[in-house]
Design an enzyme around this catalytic site. Structure first.
Site, PDB file in Angstrom:
ATOM      1  N   LYS A  36     -81.616 -77.255 -13.931  1.00 11.42           N
ATOM      2  CA  LYS A  36     -80.645 -76.519 -14.753  1.00 11.42           C
ATOM      3  C   LYS A  36     -80.358 -75.146 -14.143  1.00 11.42           C
ATOM      4  CE  LYS A  36     -84.404 -74.632 -17.546  1.00 11.42           C
ATOM      5  NZ  LYS A  36     -85.155 -74.723 -18.815  1.00 11.42           N
ATOM      6  N   ARG A 132     -87.630 -73.461 -31.314  1.00 14.57           N
ATOM      7  CA  ARG A 132     -86.337 -73.319 -30.659  1.00 14.57           C
ATOM      8  C   ARG A 132     -85.555 -74.566 -31.064  1.00 14.57           C
ATOM      9  NH1 ARG A 132     -86.649 -71.847 -24.275  1.00 14.57           N
ATOM     10  NH2 ARG A 132     -86.408 -74.089 -24.110  1.00 14.57           N
ATOM     11  N   TYR A 264     -75.846 -42.743  -7.685  1.00 17.38           N
ATOM     12  CA  TYR A 264     -75.359 -42.251  -8.976  1.00 17.38           C
ATOM     13  C   TYR A 264     -76.465 -41.583  -9.786  1.00 17.38           C
ATOM     14  CZ  TYR A 264     -71.314 -45.333  -8.220  1.00 17.38           C
ATOM     15  OH  TYR A 264     -70.200 -45.947  -7.726  1.00 17.38           O
ATOM     16  N   MET A 312     -73.392 -51.518  -8.009  1.00 20.70           N
ATOM     17  CA  MET A 312     -72.784 -52.847  -8.150  1.00 20.70           C
ATOM     18  C   MET A 312     -72.847 -53.657  -6.858  1.00 20.70           C
ATOM     19  SD  MET A 312     -68.913 -53.847  -9.319  1.00 20.70           S
ATOM     20  CE  MET A 312     -69.025 -53.073 -10.921  1.00 20.70           C
TER      21      MET A 312
HETATM   22  C1  LIG Z   1     -86.489 -75.110 -18.376  1.00 19.37           C
HETATM   23  C2  LIG Z   1     -87.240 -76.203 -18.983  1.00 19.37           C
HETATM   24  C3  LIG Z   1     -88.341 -76.788 -18.324  1.00 19.37           C
HETATM   25  C4  LIG Z   1     -88.930 -76.229 -17.061  1.00 19.37           C
HETATM   26  O1  LIG Z   1     -89.755 -75.123 -17.360  1.00 19.37           O
HETATM   27  P1  LIG Z   1     -90.579 -74.378 -16.222  1.00 19.37           P
HETATM   28  O2  LIG Z   1     -91.398 -73.380 -16.936  1.00 19.37           O
HETATM   29  O3  LIG Z   1     -89.548 -73.747 -15.337  1.00 19.37           O
HETATM   30  O4  LIG Z   1     -91.348 -75.424 -15.516  1.00 19.37           O
HETATM   31  C5  LIG Z   1     -88.921 -77.899 -18.879  1.00 19.37           C
HETATM   32  N1  LIG Z   1     -88.458 -78.413 -20.042  1.00 19.37           N
HETATM   33  C6  LIG Z   1     -87.432 -77.857 -20.709  1.00 19.37           C
HETATM   34  C7  LIG Z   1     -86.990 -78.454 -21.990  1.00 19.37           C
HETATM   35  C8  LIG Z   1     -86.797 -76.738 -20.222  1.00 19.37           C
HETATM   36  O5  LIG Z   1     -85.789 -76.187 -20.908  1.00 19.37           O
END
Ligand SMILES: *Cc1c(COP(=O)(O)O)cnc(C)c1O
Length: 373
Positions: A36, A132, A264, A312
């Site tokens: 992801k 979550r 800056y 930047m």
């Molecule tokens: C991002 C994520 C992972 C991976 O987590 P890491 O700590 O990067 O290994 C695994 N499962 C879910 C549902 C995630 O959102």
């Protein structure tokens, strides 16, 4: 092509070696590589290909859009996504053979209503304590009952039950045992409802490294695959090598007098005559302003600290009395094997976690790949 001003060099051999080491941590479980967020800033498509080469039988992404981009790039393997807002294109995902996650009975209904010929392959997410996504308590029972009904009516194939840890990077945290116990109950409930052949998975990188009891049928590895420890304080025997090196070349070098202030706000002033080097990347590339005056880079193998506020497009480093020239190589972070800082060091300098340091890299950073592609 001209040499990029800012370049993230990704070592695919290191990435594959990390995946092999992680697979060896969980010998009884299948491996899902999480790609992801553009593979945590490393580039989703090349990392996905390398993960498949390394034997990753699953890929995991957050969104349907990410999953569809993998399919468009030719990936045909097991692929799970897990985060969708109302109105998400479940038909496209299901039609592309992507497994989708239902976190509530309402979301299951939405998936089942997607206009698509093939039977959806659906995994169920239970909230075991992260608070979550995922179904909690009675809502889990409701989701399991609806999923079992859909499977009996041949409207869906329920392929998995899974959850996510809150504190796996603190192996002694009591939440880990508690979440695992809730997960076992949730799986038992699914089994009792007739969902017997589900893949069970709970572990992220930290649990893959440190919590064998949570490996179940599959482990989902993200950050550790990229060679970064889930928490720099964690110790374990698995050797991981950071896959990303961020580098560039000095755009200018100048000698300045003691008392000269830099960038800056003039937050840094030379205490003695010194040499300043200009690094042509800034917060547009994801270099955190909060690392101003704190983080270090290497120039010619030697450390140099950021002087003044990160801008930047650029930041300044203090080179002291060493000889340096415009065009000299700068390593912002890397595996740390040649004295350069790591993404973990930048995380500490900027008050964040290494996940964020690599994932937010963007802007004008060009990615290049090393190792067998
Ligand atoms: C991002 C994520 C992972 C991976 O987590 P890491 O700590 O990067 O290994 C695994 N499962 C879910 C549902 C995630 O959102």
């Amino acid at each position: 092509m001209a040499t990029p001003q800012a370049e993230a060099v990704i070592d695919l051999d290191a990435f594959r070696a990390n995946l092999s080491a992680l697979a060896a941590c969980a010998p009884g479980a299948a491996l899902m590589t999480v790609v992801k967020a553009d593979a945590y800033g490393h580039g989703m498509i090349p990392m996905a290909r390398a993960a498949r080469d390394a034997g990753s039988s699953w890929l995991g992404v957050a969104t349907i859009d990410e999953a569809l981009r993998l399919r468009a790039a030719g990936d045909t393997g097991n692929l799970l996504c897990w985060l969708a807002s109302p109105g998400a294109d479940f038909a496209a995902a299901v039609g592309a053979g992507v497994e989708v996650t239902a976190s509530s009975a309402e979301q299951l209904t939405e998936i089942l209503a997607a206009p698509v010929e093939v039977r959806p392959r659906i995994q169920l997410k239970v909230d075991t304590g992260l608070s979550r996504n995922g179904a909690l308590g009675d809502k889990w029972s409701e989701l399991v009952a609806a999923a079992a009904t859909a499977q009996r009516a041949a409207g869906a194939e329920i392929t998995g039950v899974w959850s996510h840890f809150a504190c796996a990077d603190e192996p002694d945290h009591p939440a880990n045992d508690a979440q695992e116990a809730v997960f076992d109950e949730a799986v038992a409930e699914a089994h009792a409802a007739g969902l017997e052949s589900v893949l069970r998975h709970l572990s992220n990188s930290a649990a893959t490294l440190a919590r064998p009891s949570a490996h179940y049928d599959l482990v989902r590895v993200g950050i550790a695959a990229y060679g970064i420890r889930p928490d720099p304080g964690m110790t374990y025997s698995t050797v991981l090598t950071p896959a990303m090196t961020l580098r560039g070349r000095l755009a200018s070098v100048k000698r300045v007098k003691a008392g000269t202030s830099v960038s800056y706000g003039h937050t840094w002033t030379a205490e003695r005559d010194t040499t300043l080097g200009l690094v042509p990347m800034g917060y547009a590339e994801g270099i955190a302003v909060s690392a101003s005056n704190r983080a270090e880079v290497t120039v010619g193998g030697e450390r140099a600290r950021v002087a003044g506020r990160i801008c930047m497009d650029q930041f300044v480093v203090d080179l002291g009395d060493r000889t340096a020239e415009r065009g000299d190589g700068v390593t912002v972070f890397g595996p740390g094997t040649s004295g350069e800082p790591t993404a973990e060091d930048w995380a500490i300098a900027s008050g964040t976690i290494a996940y964020e340091v690599v994932t937010r890299l963007g802007g004008r950073v060009a990615r290049t790949y090393r190792g067998n592609t």
